[in-house]
Scaffold this motif. Structure first.
Motif, PDB file in Angstrom:
ATOM      1  N   ARG A  33       0.670  -1.136   0.142  1.00 61.23           N
ATOM      2  CA  ARG A  33      -0.016  -0.033   0.007  1.00 61.23           C
ATOM      3  C   ARG A  33       0.968   1.424   0.068  1.00 61.23           C
ATOM      4  NH1 ARG A  33      -2.918   2.955   3.646  1.00 61.23           N
ATOM      5  NH2 ARG A  33      -1.694   1.933   5.361  1.00 61.23           N
ATOM      6  N   VAL A  35       2.505   4.401   1.228  1.00 61.29           N
ATOM      7  CA  VAL A  35       2.207   5.314   2.721  1.00 61.29           C
ATOM      8  C   VAL A  35       2.964   6.588   2.426  1.00 61.29           C
ATOM      9  CG1 VAL A  35       1.960   3.252   4.085  1.00 61.29           C
ATOM     10  CG2 VAL A  35       4.365   4.006   3.519  1.00 61.29           C
ATOM     11  N   SER A  55      -2.165  12.622  11.609  1.00 64.41           N
ATOM     12  CA  SER A  55      -1.792  11.297  12.138  1.00 64.41           C
ATOM     13  C   SER A  55      -2.022  10.136  10.825  1.00 64.41           C
ATOM     14  CB  SER A  55      -2.664  10.978  13.374  1.00 64.41           C
ATOM     15  OG  SER A  55      -2.380   9.584  13.748  1.00 64.41           O
ATOM     16  N   GLY A  56      -0.960   9.366  10.826  1.00 62.02           N
ATOM     17  CA  GLY A  56      -1.100   8.331   9.791  1.00 62.02           C
ATOM     18  C   GLY A  56      -0.529   8.579   8.592  1.00 62.02           C
ATOM     19  N   CYS A  57       0.071   9.876   8.231  1.00 58.43           N
ATOM     20  CA  CYS A  57       0.025  10.268   6.840  1.00 58.43           C
ATOM     21  C   CYS A  57       1.560   9.805   6.496  1.00 58.43           C
ATOM     22  CB  CYS A  57       0.124  11.785   6.730  1.00 58.43           C
ATOM     23  SG  CYS A  57       1.545  12.716   7.449  1.00 58.43           S
ATOM     24  N   GLY A  58       2.354   9.418   7.495  1.00 60.57           N
ATOM     25  CA  GLY A  58       3.720   8.790   6.946  1.00 60.57           C
ATOM     26  C   GLY A  58       4.906   9.453   7.581  1.00 60.57           C
ATOM     27  N   LYS A  59       4.787  10.218   8.542  1.00 60.16           N
ATOM     28  CA  LYS A  59       6.032  10.910   9.178  1.00 60.16           C
ATOM     29  C   LYS A  59       6.964   9.953  10.003  1.00 60.16           C
ATOM     30  CE  LYS A  59       3.209  13.378  12.016  1.00 60.16           C
ATOM     31  NZ  LYS A  59       2.039  12.777  11.653  1.00 60.16           N
ATOM     32  N   SER A  60       6.623   8.988  10.512  1.00 61.24           N
ATOM     33  CA  SER A  60       7.249   8.167  11.001  1.00 61.24           C
ATOM     34  C   SER A  60       8.295   7.292  10.037  1.00 61.24           C
ATOM     35  CB  SER A  60       6.949   7.034  12.315  1.00 61.24           C
ATOM     36  OG  SER A  60       6.279   7.938  13.429  1.00 61.24           O
ATOM     37  N   THR A  61       7.451   6.924   8.944  1.00 61.06           N
ATOM     38  CA  THR A  61       7.961   6.181   7.749  1.00 61.06           C
ATOM     39  C   THR A  61       9.104   6.746   7.090  1.00 61.06           C
ATOM     40  OG1 THR A  61       5.828   5.141   7.459  1.00 61.06           O
ATOM     41  CG2 THR A  61       7.077   5.038   5.718  1.00 61.06           C
ATOM     42  N   GLN A  95       9.415   7.379  18.283  1.00 66.29           N
ATOM     43  CA  GLN A  95       8.175   7.784  18.785  1.00 66.29           C
ATOM     44  C   GLN A  95       8.108   6.995  20.255  1.00 66.29           C
ATOM     45  OE1 GLN A  95       4.728   7.011  16.484  1.00 66.29           O
ATOM     46  NE2 GLN A  95       4.409   9.178  16.234  1.00 66.29           N
TER      47      GLN A  95
HETATM   48  N1  LIG Z   1       5.065  -2.222   9.157  1.00 69.59           N
HETATM   49  C1  LIG Z   1       4.015  -1.489   8.453  1.00 69.59           C
HETATM   50  N2  LIG Z   1       3.152  -2.309   7.669  1.00 69.59           N
HETATM   51  C2  LIG Z   1       2.215  -1.827   6.966  1.00 69.59           C
HETATM   52  N3  LIG Z   1       1.797  -0.504   7.039  1.00 69.59           N
HETATM   53  C3  LIG Z   1       2.318   0.228   7.792  1.00 69.59           C
HETATM   54  C4  LIG Z   1       3.691  -0.233   8.676  1.00 69.59           C
HETATM   55  N4  LIG Z   1       3.913   0.721   9.368  1.00 69.59           N
HETATM   56  C5  LIG Z   1       3.268   1.895   9.226  1.00 69.59           C
HETATM   57  N5  LIG Z   1       2.289   1.367   8.408  1.00 69.59           N
HETATM   58  C6  LIG Z   1       1.352   2.225   7.800  1.00 69.59           C
HETATM   59  O1  LIG Z   1       1.876   3.496   7.167  1.00 69.59           O
HETATM   60  C7  LIG Z   1       1.209   4.688   7.371  1.00 69.59           C
HETATM   61  C8  LIG Z   1       1.829   5.764   7.946  1.00 69.59           C
HETATM   62  O2  LIG Z   1       2.408   5.290   9.142  1.00 69.59           O
HETATM   63  P1  LIG Z   1       3.396   6.215  10.164  1.00 69.59           P
HETATM   64  O3  LIG Z   1       3.443   5.591  11.272  1.00 69.59           O
HETATM   65  O4  LIG Z   1       4.456   6.530   9.200  1.00 69.59           O
HETATM   66  O5  LIG Z   1       2.351   7.590  10.065  1.00 69.59           O
HETATM   67  P2  LIG Z   1       2.616   8.736  10.911  1.00 69.59           P
HETATM   68  O6  LIG Z   1       2.438  10.137  10.263  1.00 69.59           O
HETATM   69  O7  LIG Z   1       4.011   8.761  11.797  1.00 69.59           O
HETATM   70  O8  LIG Z   1       1.567   8.864  12.272  1.00 69.59           O
HETATM   71  P3  LIG Z   1       1.348   9.308  13.670  1.00 69.59           P
HETATM   72  O9  LIG Z   1       1.465  10.798  13.549  1.00 69.59           O
HETATM   73  O10 LIG Z   1      -0.036   8.663  14.048  1.00 69.59           O
HETATM   74  O11 LIG Z   1       2.457   8.772  14.425  1.00 69.59           O
HETATM   75  C9  LIG Z   1      -0.075   4.403   8.378  1.00 69.59           C
HETATM   76  O12 LIG Z   1      -1.247   4.132   7.414  1.00 69.59           O
HETATM   77  C10 LIG Z   1       0.375   3.081   8.875  1.00 69.59           C
HETATM   78  O13 LIG Z   1      -0.726   2.143   9.178  1.00 69.59           O
END
Ligand SMILES: Nc1ncnc2c1ncn2[C@@H]1O[C@H](COP(=O)(O)OP(=O)(O)OP(=O)(O)O)[C@@H](O)[C@H]1O
Length: 248
Positions: A33, A35, A55-61, A95
């Motif tokens: 998917r 991200v 939240s969940g937009c992909g910052k930690s990724t 995090q």
């Molecule tokens: N190992 C994984 N496998 C599949 N999808 C993942 C994995 N890790 C994260 N995701 C998905 O990737 C997307 C981005 O996640 P991420 O943690 O990067 O977001 P974020 O912006 O840091 O969120 P938050 O602000 O809530 O911490 C989310 O939809 C999450 O569900």
């Protein structure tokens, strides 16, 4: 060896001068998917760049890619500079605090390669001196998060990657931790990526703010924070309001 000191790689002396991080991501997929979408920016020496997004937009990724912990991406993530290694010595706040639970606070710093004098100074500064010989497993979440920040700042890193470093801190400790980070960046202005969901925090600490779209994140805009904003609360509030409007 390069890599994120906070994730267990040795810290130590600076090798080479990291001047820039250059990110040019077209797409990042996890479990099939997307991200992350199109995201291009650079981070220069002495520059704090805040990354803000829902939240969940992909910052930690994004942080994991920049830290070299995940390399599967369409596009490039590159550190450059004289003698720079593919991934420099990084100070990282994840995090989750990611401490070694059955090691003391002081041992957690030492095992990450922290400079002992700097480590003690940061424990003192962050209000953790009395916990120096306590097991990390016995710390409150707020203490653990302050230790994670001390560890990232004490490893003589060539760049800092900070993922919501002030989350779970009460107001007083949040103010303290922000002040310690600001002091450290004045003493040692390394390129810094600060992930936050808080525009006011971004404006208070960063030279630039990158605002991301809902996931898969793409760069909505990249805004320099005007000089003087940090010392003028009215200007800071106006800047936050303007960024909030732009992000809508
Ligand atoms: N190992 C994984 N496998 C599949 N999808 C993942 C994995 N890790 C994260 N995701 C998905 O990737 C997307 C981005 O996640 P991420 O943690 O990067 O977001 P974020 O912006 O840091 O969120 P938050 O602000 O809530 O911490 C989310 O939809 C999450 O569900």
């Amino acid at each position: 060896m390069g890599g994120p000191a906070a994730a267990g790689a040795p810290g130590g002396a600076v090798e080479g001068v990291v001047t820039r991080l250059i990110v040019d991501i077209r797409e990042k997929r996890l479990a099939g998917r997307p991200v992350l979408g199109s995201l291009a920016f650079s981070l220069d020496e002495g520059e704090v760049t805040a990354v803000v997004g829902p939240s969940g937009c992909g910052k930690s990724t994004l942080l994991r890619l920049v830290a070299g912990l995940d390399r599967g991406v369409t596009g490039t993530v590159r550190w450059s500079g004289e003698g720079a290694r593919p991934v420099p010595n990084l100070g990282v706040v994840f995090q989750q605090p990611r401490l070694l639970p059955w090691r003391t606070v002081r041992q957690n710093l030492a095992l990450a390669g922290a400079d002992p004098v700097e480590g003690e100074r940061l424990l003192e500064r962050l209000g953790l001196a009395a916990q120096a010989d306590v097991w990390a497993s016995q710390l409150s979440l707020g203490m653990a998060r302050r230790l994670a920040l001390a560890r990232a700042l004490a490893v003589d890193a060539q760049a800092l990657l900070l993922d919501e470093p002030f989350a779970s801190l009460d107001e007083g400790n949040q103010r303290l931790a922000r002040a310690v980070l600001a002091e450290q960046l004045l003493r040692r202005p390394v390129p810094t990526l600060l992930i936050t969901h808080d525009l006011a925090e971004a404006v208070a600490l960063a030279h630039r703010v990158l605002v991301l779209s809902p996931g898969p994140a793409r760069l909505l805009f990249d805004q320099a924070v005007p000089p003087g904003v940090r010392t003028d609360p009215a200007l800071a509030a106006a800047t936050v309001a303007a960024l909030r409007d732009l992000a809508r």
